[in-house]
Design an enzyme around this catalytic site. Structure first.
Site, PDB file in Angstrom:
ATOM      1  N   ASP A 103     -17.336 -53.246   6.857  1.00 54.56           N
ATOM      2  CA  ASP A 103     -17.111 -53.835   8.167  1.00 54.56           C
ATOM      3  C   ASP A 103     -16.986 -55.497   7.843  1.00 54.56           C
ATOM      4  OD1 ASP A 103     -18.055 -51.665   9.446  1.00 54.56           O
ATOM      5  OD2 ASP A 103     -20.234 -52.567   9.446  1.00 54.56           O
TER       6      ASP A 103
HETATM    7  N1  URA Z   1     -22.282 -48.839   6.697  1.00 55.64           N
HETATM    8  C1  URA Z   1     -22.000 -50.124   7.628  1.00 55.64           C
HETATM    9  O1  URA Z   1     -22.716 -50.179   8.516  1.00 55.64           O
HETATM   10  N2  URA Z   1     -21.135 -50.877   7.336  1.00 55.64           N
HETATM   11  C2  URA Z   1     -20.275 -51.061   6.235  1.00 55.64           C
HETATM   12  O2  URA Z   1     -19.389 -52.063   5.945  1.00 55.64           O
HETATM   13  C3  URA Z   1     -20.573 -50.177   5.227  1.00 55.64           C
HETATM   14  C4  URA Z   1     -21.412 -48.967   5.390  1.00 55.64           C
END
Ligand code: URA
Length: 234
Positions: A103
């Site tokens: 993310d």
């Molecule tokens: N899970 C999440 O919520 N975000 C990420 O970036 C990776 C795994």
């Protein structure tokens, strides 16, 4: 391969101009400036121009990045936000692509490569490579919440598989979670089912590959052992 051909294939200039760069002492091989024309280089040599590593485009590269928050894990962005490619393009001249995603706000281990086969293999849902994340939540969690997450939770039409959580000793709102799937925002959604907001998320390993102490925003090439491991995953 001849040095001038290597430089030309790295995409920075023509073969003839590469000879000029060499003559001017602007090319370094393994930390030493060379001025002699006609030198051969092998895959093991590190060739640099203005401090940047020149990679031969045909060569497969595997690197890790410690992704900072506020960088997209894509190659481009239609809203002109910074992407992880902005962090690697000055060091690596070849086109690299992230293997999977983190993310925008998530930090930590991101692998990048120009090896399409490996990317396809590792991002295929059937692979389930275990990924471990360090998690900090907005408030203390309790045993029941952690057990619920470990047993699987419904994150909106998908029930997560059983997973492992290690609570950081002495801490009430920090833990490590290891999951095999890679659903969008999965860890954040898993904690949200227990009314917990993830305020910091960092991927610390992918399978047997740890982030280690790589500084935020920095890259390193995978070791041959790590590359063999990636290739051995079926
Ligand atoms: N899970 C999440 O919520 N975000 C990420 O970036 C990776 C795994």
């Amino acid at each position: 391969m001849r040095l001038n051909k290597y430089i030309a294939e790295a995409g920075i200039t023509s073969r003839r101009k590469a000879d000029e760069l060499i003559k001017n002492g602007e090319i370094e091989i393994n930390g030493v400036a060379v001025t002699e024309l006609g030198i051969d280089v092998s895959d093991k040599d590190i060739v640099k121009y203005k401090g940047n590593i020149l990679e031969n485009q045909g060569k497969k590269m595997y690197i890790m990045l410690n992704k900072p928050a506020k960088y997209l894990s894509s190659v481009t962005d239609d809203r002109s936000r910074k992407t992880v490619i902005d962090l690697v393009k000055n060091r690596y001249t070849m086109r690299l692509y992230p293997i999977g995603r983190l993310d925008y706000e998530t930090e930590g281990l991101l692998l990048l490569t120009n090896d399409g086969e490996i990317t396809k293999k590792l991002t295929h849902p059937s692979h389930n490579i275990k990924k471990t994340y360090f998690v900090r939540t907005d408030k203390p969690f309790n045993k029941i919440q952690i057990e619920n997450i470990m047993n699987g939770v419904d994150i909106g039409g998908y029930v997560t598989r059983k997973c492992k959580i290690n609570v950081k000793e002495g801490s009430k709102n920090e833990c490590h979670i290891t999951i095999g799937e890679g659903k969008n925002r999965q860890v954040r959604k898993m904690f949200a089912t227990q009314e917990l907001e993830v305020t910091y998320l960092q991927r610390v390993s992918i399978g047997e590959i740890p982030l280690g102490n790589l500084a935020l925003g920095k890259t390193r090439e995978l070791t041959s052992k790590e590359i063999l491991y990636l290739k051995s995953i079926n």
